[in-house]
Scaffold this active site. Structure first.
Site, PDB file in Angstrom:
ATOM      1  N   PHE A 129     -43.885 -32.208 -13.779  1.00  0.00           N
ATOM      2  CA  PHE A 129     -42.666 -32.198 -14.452  1.00  0.00           C
ATOM      3  C   PHE A 129     -41.944 -31.128 -14.125  1.00  0.00           C
ATOM      4  O   PHE A 129     -40.594 -30.936 -13.758  1.00  0.00           O
ATOM      5  CB  PHE A 129     -43.013 -32.234 -15.906  1.00  0.00           C
ATOM      6  N   PHE A 133     -38.110 -30.819 -12.372  1.00  0.00           N
ATOM      7  CA  PHE A 133     -36.962 -30.277 -13.178  1.00  0.00           C
ATOM      8  C   PHE A 133     -36.411 -29.174 -12.205  1.00  0.00           C
ATOM      9  O   PHE A 133     -35.212 -29.057 -12.099  1.00  0.00           O
ATOM     10  CB  PHE A 133     -37.451 -29.864 -14.395  1.00  0.00           C
ATOM     11  N   MET A 134     -37.194 -28.531 -11.572  1.00  0.00           N
ATOM     12  CA  MET A 134     -36.827 -27.254 -10.721  1.00  0.00           C
ATOM     13  C   MET A 134     -35.844 -27.720  -9.793  1.00  0.00           C
ATOM     14  O   MET A 134     -34.882 -27.439  -9.515  1.00  0.00           O
ATOM     15  CB  MET A 134     -37.906 -26.618 -10.037  1.00  0.00           C
ATOM     16  N   HIS A 430      18.979   5.578 -25.343  1.00  0.00           N
ATOM     17  CA  HIS A 430      18.281   5.867 -24.567  1.00  0.00           C
ATOM     18  C   HIS A 430      18.023   5.251 -23.152  1.00  0.00           C
ATOM     19  O   HIS A 430      17.948   5.706 -22.286  1.00  0.00           O
ATOM     20  CB  HIS A 430      16.604   5.553 -25.121  1.00  0.00           C
ATOM     21  N   GLU A 431      18.325   4.015 -23.213  1.00  0.00           N
ATOM     22  CA  GLU A 431      18.509   3.237 -22.047  1.00  0.00           C
ATOM     23  C   GLU A 431      20.046   3.462 -21.169  1.00  0.00           C
ATOM     24  O   GLU A 431      19.769   3.753 -19.910  1.00  0.00           O
ATOM     25  CB  GLU A 431      18.573   1.759 -22.182  1.00  0.00           C
ATOM     26  N   HIS A 434      19.051   6.586 -19.196  1.00  0.00           N
ATOM     27  CA  HIS A 434      18.502   6.396 -17.817  1.00  0.00           C
ATOM     28  C   HIS A 434      19.379   5.943 -16.841  1.00  0.00           C
ATOM     29  O   HIS A 434      19.239   6.431 -15.742  1.00  0.00           O
ATOM     30  CB  HIS A 434      17.338   5.224 -18.157  1.00  0.00           C
ATOM     31  N   ASP A 507       7.683   7.172 -20.240  1.00  0.00           N
ATOM     32  CA  ASP A 507       8.487   7.840 -19.504  1.00  0.00           C
ATOM     33  C   ASP A 507       7.816   9.086 -19.251  1.00  0.00           C
ATOM     34  O   ASP A 507       7.599   9.497 -18.142  1.00  0.00           O
ATOM     35  CB  ASP A 507       9.691   8.176 -20.053  1.00  0.00           C
TER      36      ASP A 507
HETATM   37 ZN    ZN Z   1      12.896   5.355 -21.259  1.00  0.00          ZN
END
Ligand code: ZN
Ligand code: ADP
Ligand code: MG
Length: 643
Positions: A129, A133-134, A430-431, A434, A507
């Protein structure tokens, strides 16, 4: 070999099973069925009465034939009867006195090998067996194999079922393709090279950032080469137990010898090729053994060997130097991020077999995707196709592609995220900050888009700057420029609201990192001079530091911090100057942004021009607040991640 072993186990079980059955049927019990049992006292009585002719004694079983009519009437099998006695010799004496023919049988007439087998049967059954199985796991794909396949390599062998990918599917890395073609050429016509006395390449290492198409290229090589191709991932060698990886390497090369000439491809070789002695915690013993075995096998290649090892990694920095020296992986094919032309070609490859609107321009797409690798570009086309499907469109249009780019750069739009009016206003200022600073500082990458639509998991707004061409060098003024633009969001908040928010965290982080690099790596600080400070274990491909060896004193550390701070302060004041002079412009742009949520680059251009013209009709371009050192810009977008 596996097949035979597997069948062997099966046959063993079958044969054993049959023998047990035969043995069971051959036992005396079966023979005794033909005799009817009578009691011992009855037997003695019959013996006394001279009614018995023949007796057979085996151990304490007594079988006989009776001559008495009464007994014969009772017996189903005619005259045959059977009884069990305790003392056979007693019976023999009595019987011979009466003149009965007595035969005594040997205790058991079993054959020796049946005896042996029956006693060994349970053990043999277990072994059977086990073997079965192996072996039944061996034919399974890699990963499916269990205990016995431990030492077997998990490489997949492609003979006729080669991948359908060809070099045509790989775009934008012509030199790398050429090199690989040459290697394949060698396998096909080794004589051509050997005649010239050229040493045959043994190993080819493909290095480059993730997603640049290393695996794809190797698969294409397999598709193109008319030779067997073994493909395995470096991690397939790694197992818990020491020695397993080495056994697998041995097995792989053993197998490959049978299929020469052939190519062996080890993907992500850093899993096994790690610098020896650099393991964290335990377990690097195993890796070292595996690596050693790999080195041994590579050294074992001689003039008659026509096997070429191709490996891919995105961490060449952590590979053991022994792997890289001449005679081992002596060919290095660098697959870098694609340039403009490369991106265009990769996009074209992935745009085959898809329908696009007529106005779709690949060159524009390529321009808008600096820094993206092949995998990103493939993803971009796919995202666009999905969006087009969502819009029930027949063809993929430029809108979908643009949206695809933004999705890849900043994540998908999240319009549903509820943001209060006040916060929206902060984000918009904020944008705008930038964008204006990026516009004013000369030589900056053009602003492509400003948006206050939240994207991805953290971005609340973003200003997308795209370089006009691929950049490989960056100057001091450009770096300062980059920092000033990064800080300008915060500056805008401060100027307008007299208060600041957490929104500039990312940032600030990036600004600080850039400033630090200027001081410690690029030698851009006069105070500290042209010294590289700290050994950053950082590679071009990685863009991420793992750790830092500090090779300077406390004093220098202090000086670095001072320099970083002074750079940041310097850029901050520049930024502040620019924005302070343009409060009305900020208001104007912010209002438009609040209304439309998005401003495109061209519109911003126009707004800026009108403003400058109205403010200072004489000098259209020059700005008084212009920083003395010309600052250019960075090939990246500034996205705002509000923590
Ligand atoms: Zn920013
Ligand atoms: P790596 O192994 O370098 O991390 P892959 O080869 O797995 O990257 O690339 C992932 C996917 O990206 C590929 O399946 C392919 O669709 C796409 N891709 C990457 N580079 C290219 C390229 N140069 N040409 C075409 N497609 C590419
Ligand atoms: Mg890969």
């Amino acid at each position: 070999m596996n097949r035979i072993a597997k069948n062997l186990g099966l046959y063993l079980i079958l044969v054993l099973g049959m023998m047990t059955l035969v043995n069971m049927f051959l036992t005396p019990e079966e023979a005794q069925k033909q005799y009817d049992e009578i009691s011992y006292s009855r037997f003695l009585k019959e013996l006394e009465a001279d009614n018995i002719r023949v007796l057979q004694i085996r151990n304490n079983t007594v079988q006989g034939e009776s001559t008495s009519a009464t007994l014969q009437g009772e017996l189903k099998n005619g005259k045959r009867f059977l009884t069990y006695g305790l003392d056979a010799s007693n019976i023999i004496d009595k019987a011979s006195l009466k003149g009965v023919t007595v035969t005594i049988e040997a205790p058991q007439k079993n054959v020796w090998w049946i005896n042996l087998l029956t006693s060994l049967f349970p053990t043999l059954l277990l072994i059977g067996f086990w073997v079965y199985f192996m072996n039944s796991n061996m034919g399974m794909p890699p990963g499916g194999g269990r205990v016995l396949s431990f030492g077997k390599s998990k490489a997949k062998l492609f003979l006729d079922n080669r991948p359908k990918v060809t070099f045509n599917d790989v775009a934008g890395c012509e030199e790398s393709k050429e090199e690989l073609k040459e290697v394949i050429e060698f396998l096909k016509t080794p004589d051509k090279f050997k005649k010239l006395g050229a040493r045959v390449p043994k190993g080819v290492l493909m290095l480059g950032p993730p997603g640049t198409g290393k695996t794809l290229l190797a698969r294409a090589a397999a598709g193109e080469a008319d030779v067997p191709f073994f493909s395995v991932s470096g991690s397939a060698f790694v197992e818990m137990f020491v020695g397993v990886g080495a056994a697998r390497v041995r097995d792989l090369f053993e197998q490959s010898k049978k299929f020469q000439p052939c190519i062996i491809f080890i993907d992500e070789i850093d899993a096994v090729g790690r610098h020896r002695g650099a393991g964290l915690g335990g377990g690097h013993d195993e890796r070292e053994q595996t690596l050693n075995q790999l080195l041994v096998e590579l050294d074992g290649f001689d003039d008659t060997t026509s096997t070429i090892l191709i490996a891919a990694t995105n961490r060449p920095d952590i590979l053991d130097p022994a792997l890289l020296r001449p005679g081992r992986f002596d060919r290095h094919i660098v697959i870098d991020r694609p340039d403009l032309k490369g991106r265009e070609e990769i996009l074209k490859v992935h745009m085959r077999n898809k329908n696009f609107d007529n106005n779709v321009d690949v060159s524009i797409l390529a321009k808008r995707t600096p820094g993206l690798v092949g995998a990103d570009l493939e993803n971009l086309i796919n995202e666009a196709a999905l969006l087009a499907a969502r819009h029930d469109k027949e063809n993929i249009g430029m809108d979908e592609l643009e949206e695809g780019i933004e999705r890849i750069l900043a994540g998908p739009e999240r319009k549903s995220r509820l943001i209060s009016e006040r916060e929206k206003k902060i984000i918009a200022y904020h944008e705008t900050g930038h964008a204006i600073v990026a516009k004013i500082l000369p030589g900056s990458d053009p602003v492509h888009k400003i948006s206050i639509i939240p994207r991805g998991h953290a971005a609340l707004g973003y200003t997308l700057q795209l370089p006009e061409e691929d950049r490989f060098l960056i100057s001091r003024s450009e770096l300062l420029n980059r920092i000033a633009i990064l800080l300008s969001g915060r500056v805008a908040e401060e100027l307008i609201f007299n208060d600041v928010t957490s929104g500039a965290a990312n940032d600030l982080e990036r600004a600080t990192q850039t400033a630090r690099q200027m001081v410690t790596q690029f030698g851009m600080s006069e105070k500290l001079g042209l010294v590289k400070l700290g050994n950053k274990r950082e590679e071009i491909f990685l863009g991420r530091d793992i750790s830092e060896d500090r090779n300077y004193s406390e004093e220098i550390a202090y000086a670095i911090d001072q320099e970083v701070k002074s750079i940041i302060d310097h850029c901050y004041s520049k930024s502040k100057e620019i924005l302070n002079n343009r409060r009305d412009l900020m208001d104007k742009i912010t209002n438009i942004l609040l209304e439309h949520e998005v401003i495109l680059g061209d519109d911003l251009d126009k707004l800026m021009k009108d403003y400058e013209a109205s403010k200072n009709p004489v000098t259209l371009e020059k700005d008084s607040s212009l920083p003395s050192d010309r600052i250019d810009n960075i090939p990246s977008s500034s996205t705002d991640f509000l923590a």
